[in-house]
Structures are given as C-alpha cells and as structure tokens.
Design an enzyme around this catalytic site. Structure first.
Site, PDB file in Angstrom:
ATOM      1  N   VAL A   8       5.715 -10.093  -2.182  1.00  0.00           N
ATOM      2  CA  VAL A   8       6.326 -10.046  -0.845  1.00  0.00           C
ATOM      3  C   VAL A   8       5.545  -9.143   0.111  1.00  0.00           C
ATOM      4  CG1 VAL A   8       8.723 -10.651  -1.321  1.00  0.00           C
ATOM      5  CG2 VAL A   8       7.991  -8.291  -1.624  1.00  0.00           C
ATOM      6  N   GLY A   9       4.728  -8.257  -0.440  1.00  0.00           N
ATOM      7  CA  GLY A   9       3.965  -7.352   0.424  1.00  0.00           C
ATOM      8  C   GLY A   9       4.248  -5.879   0.157  1.00  0.00           C
ATOM      9  N   LYS A  10       4.794  -5.565  -1.028  1.00  0.00           N
ATOM     10  CA  LYS A  10       5.108  -4.172  -1.376  1.00  0.00           C
ATOM     11  C   LYS A  10       3.858  -3.294  -1.365  1.00  0.00           C
ATOM     12  CE  LYS A  10       6.734  -4.981  -5.482  1.00  0.00           C
ATOM     13  NZ  LYS A  10       6.536  -6.440  -5.525  1.00  0.00           N
ATOM     14  N   THR A  11       2.770  -3.791  -1.944  1.00  0.00           N
ATOM     15  CA  THR A  11       1.558  -2.968  -2.056  1.00  0.00           C
ATOM     16  C   THR A  11       0.987  -2.668  -0.677  1.00  0.00           C
ATOM     17  OG1 THR A  11       1.084  -3.893  -4.227  1.00  0.00           O
ATOM     18  CG2 THR A  11      -0.753  -2.862  -3.070  1.00  0.00           C
ATOM     19  N   LYS A  30       1.913   3.845  -8.877  1.00  0.00           N
ATOM     20  CA  LYS A  30       2.414   2.579  -9.438  1.00  0.00           C
ATOM     21  C   LYS A  30       2.653   2.860 -10.914  1.00  0.00           C
ATOM     22  CE  LYS A  30       2.729  -2.072  -9.693  1.00  0.00           C
ATOM     23  NZ  LYS A  30       3.412  -3.003  -8.798  1.00  0.00           N
ATOM     24  N   GLU A  55       5.608   2.595  -6.091  1.00  0.00           N
ATOM     25  CA  GLU A  55       5.768   1.138  -5.977  1.00  0.00           C
ATOM     26  C   GLU A  55       6.275   0.534  -7.276  1.00  0.00           C
ATOM     27  OE1 GLU A  55       2.364  -1.313  -4.761  1.00  0.00           O
ATOM     28  OE2 GLU A  55       3.502  -3.091  -5.398  1.00  0.00           O
ATOM     29  N   GLY A  56       7.347  -0.229  -7.148  1.00  0.00           N
ATOM     30  CA  GLY A  56       7.912  -0.922  -8.301  1.00  0.00           C
ATOM     31  C   GLY A  56       7.086  -2.134  -8.691  1.00  0.00           C
ATOM     32  N   ALA A  57       7.420  -2.688  -9.854  1.00  0.00           N
ATOM     33  CA  ALA A  57       6.813  -3.937 -10.303  1.00  0.00           C
ATOM     34  C   ALA A  57       7.775  -5.058  -9.930  1.00  0.00           C
ATOM     35  CB  ALA A  57       6.600  -3.888 -11.808  1.00  0.00           C
TER      36      ALA A  57
HETATM   37  N1  LIG Z   1       1.152  -7.766   6.278  1.00  0.00           N
HETATM   38  C1  LIG Z   1       0.287  -8.521   5.594  1.00  0.00           C
HETATM   39  N2  LIG Z   1      -0.733  -9.141   6.231  1.00  0.00           N
HETATM   40  C2  LIG Z   1      -1.593  -9.908   5.541  1.00  0.00           C
HETATM   41  N3  LIG Z   1      -1.552 -10.113   4.214  1.00  0.00           N
HETATM   42  C3  LIG Z   1      -0.576  -9.512   3.520  1.00  0.00           C
HETATM   43  C4  LIG Z   1       0.392  -8.687   4.173  1.00  0.00           C
HETATM   44  N4  LIG Z   1       1.262  -8.244   3.233  1.00  0.00           N
HETATM   45  C5  LIG Z   1       0.831  -8.761   2.066  1.00  0.00           C
HETATM   46  N5  LIG Z   1      -0.262  -9.516   2.223  1.00  0.00           N
HETATM   47  C6  LIG Z   1      -0.999 -10.244   1.181  1.00  0.00           C
HETATM   48  O1  LIG Z   1      -0.049 -10.953   0.393  1.00  0.00           O
HETATM   49  C7  LIG Z   1      -0.337 -10.824  -0.984  1.00  0.00           C
HETATM   50  C8  LIG Z   1       0.827 -10.131  -1.684  1.00  0.00           C
HETATM   51  O2  LIG Z   1       0.989  -8.835  -1.125  1.00  0.00           O
HETATM   52  P1  LIG Z   1       1.244  -7.562  -2.019  1.00  0.00           P
HETATM   53  O3  LIG Z   1       1.364  -6.401  -1.086  1.00  0.00           O
HETATM   54  O4  LIG Z   1       0.240  -7.442  -3.112  1.00  0.00           O
HETATM   55  O5  LIG Z   1       2.662  -7.945  -2.643  1.00  0.00           O
HETATM   56  P2  LIG Z   1       3.504  -7.272  -3.829  1.00  0.00           P
HETATM   57  O6  LIG Z   1       2.991  -5.875  -3.995  1.00  0.00           O
HETATM   58  O7  LIG Z   1       4.921  -7.340  -3.365  1.00  0.00           O
HETATM   59  O8  LIG Z   1       3.293  -8.124  -5.035  1.00  0.00           O
HETATM   60  C9  LIG Z   1      -1.644 -10.037  -1.072  1.00  0.00           C
HETATM   61  O9  LIG Z   1      -2.710 -10.939  -1.160  1.00  0.00           O
HETATM   62  C10 LIG Z   1      -1.681  -9.269   0.231  1.00  0.00           C
HETATM   63  O10 LIG Z   1      -2.988  -8.970   0.628  1.00  0.00           O
HETATM   64 MG   LIG Z   2       2.265  -4.800  -5.614  1.00  0.00          MG
END
Ligand SMILES: Nc1ncnc2c1ncn2[C@@H]1O[C@H](COP(=O)(O)OP(=O)(O)O)[C@@H](O)[C@H]1O
Ligand SMILES: [Mg+2]
Length: 206
Positions: free
Chosen positions: A13-16, A32, A98-100
């Site tokens: 979803v974009g957590k990282t 993490k 950050e959670g998994a």
């Molecule tokens: N705001 C954003 N803009 C562009 N790409 C994003 C954004 N947020 C997440 N992504 C992309 O979406 C994918 C999943 O995001 P990530 O942060 O890794 O999710 P999660 O940690 O929840 O699994 C990654 O490839 C990341 O680069």
């Molecule tokens: Mg992540």
C-alpha cells in the site's frame, strides 16, 4: 524517545515509502523488525534509497528468505519468531517502526503484528490506499487496532484524491485524516520529502 508504528491495510500500500518520508521529516530512526523476502531487496534498503541515512536504520531482528507472511516465512527458514526479540531497540531519539503486510499479519501462529504493536504500547499510523475497496479495508483495520488498545494517530492515504472515501473513513472510523501522499512519477529523496511536506503536518506525528 517516541515511537510510531506504521501499519497498513495490506501489503504494497505504500508503508515503506510513507515510513521513509516520516523518518526523514521527524529526524528519526527507522526499524523494520521482521523482513520477509530478501530477493527483491529489503525495506531497509528502500528507505535508504529514499533518503534515510544508513546510520539511522536499525538492523532487522529477523531477516526471512521467503516473501510471504512472516509466520510462514519463519517456518520455511526453520526459525520461530520470538516476541521477546522484538523489544524496541534502545536508541537515542524517535523511532519509526514498519510492520510487515497488514495489521493482522501473523508473526507466529498465535501472535499477530497488531498484538506486537499493542505490546510496544506505541501509537500507530494506518497507511491506506485511496482506491476502490479502501473503506472496508481501512475500517476493518481500525477496528482490529482499537480492539487491541492501540492508539491511532490517524490514517495516511496513498494515491489519487478520493474525497468521499477519505472523509467516510475518517467519519465512520472516528479517526484523524492525516493527509494523502499522491503517487509520485519519480520517487527520489527530494521529491518524496517535498510531497510529504505538502501533504502532512509533521506536528501531527509528534
Ligand atoms: N507515493 C508513492 N509514489 C510512487 N510510488 C509509490 C508510492 N508509494 C508506494 N509506491 C510504490 O509502490 C510499491 C509499494 O510501496 P511500498 O511502500 O513498498 O509498500 P508496502 O511497504 O506497504 O509494501 C513500491 O514499488 C513503491 O515504490
Ligand atoms: Mg514495506
């Protein structure tokens, strides 16, 4: 030391990305605790590429090979995740954890990530998509966190603006809408820090 847990409605979803921006904005450290899946790179490596200084990244407690739920990834590696090893690391300043996956992802067969957040006693931010399906996923996640007594700082949305969905989650979930990070065409430390500053009031996390 103040600690914020970043959890989500789902994996990917974009957590990282959000946690990296929050860590930089708060001048905090990033952890993490359980990384499941190493082949495509770790979240710690991702946050470093998004601007978190290497010295501010706390090493994972568990690095598991397989990209699946931590309880299963641990079993496949022949290890058992011990919540005692997930005690918050004693660092000097603020910490973003950050959670998994999502909030109810299992760390063992009877210990879920949300249980671990409750055990830490820290507040959480729920990262949620804005796209279709998010109302249900967000409200379920909010209920699950509240049921465990986790204080919620609010919801951080990721994606294109969906005014009604975001407002509905805030109203029905009785939760603060912290802001919304758009999908950025180019993800680099400068673009991310600038988008985060536009989207969120850092004081809401302090
Ligand atoms: N705001 C954003 N803009 C562009 N790409 C994003 C954004 N947020 C997440 N992504 C992309 O979406 C994918 C999943 O995001 P990530 O942060 O890794 O999710 P999660 O940690 O929840 O699994 C990654 O490839 C990341 O680069
Ligand atoms: Mg992540």
């Amino acid at each position: 030391m103040s600690v914020i847990a970043v959890t989500g409605t789902d994996t990917d979803v974009g957590k990282t990305v959000f946690a990296a921006a929050l860590t930089v904005a708060l001048d905090a450290s990033y952890w993490k605790p359980v990384q499941a899946g190493l082949e495509d790179g770790s979240d710690a490596a991702s946050v470093e590429s998004l601007g978190v200084a290497r010295a501010r990244i706390v090493p994972e407690a568990y690095r598991l090979t397989t990209p699946c739920s931590p309880h299963r990834a641990a079993e496949l590696d022949g290890v058992v995740i011990d919540p005692a090893r997930l005690a918050l690391p004693p660092i000097g300043g603020d910490l973003v954890v950050e959670g998994a996956g999502g909030a109810l992802v299992p760390l063992t067969r009877d210990w879920l990530f949300a249980d671990q957040i409750a055990c830490w006693g820290c507040p959480a931010v729920l990262v949620a998509r804005t796209s279709l399906g998010t109302i249900n996923h967000s409200l379920l996640s909010i209920e699950a966190l509240r049921a465990r007594g986790v204080p919620l700082l609010g919801v951080a949305f990721i994606g294109d603006a969906q005014e009604d969905s975001e407002a509905t989650i805030a109203a029905v979930g009785r939760v603060r809408r912290l802001g919304r990070l758009p999908r950025l065409p180019r993800l680099d430390p400068t673009a991310l820090a600038s988008a985060f500053a536009d989207a969120f009031d850092v004081a809401a996390f302090r």
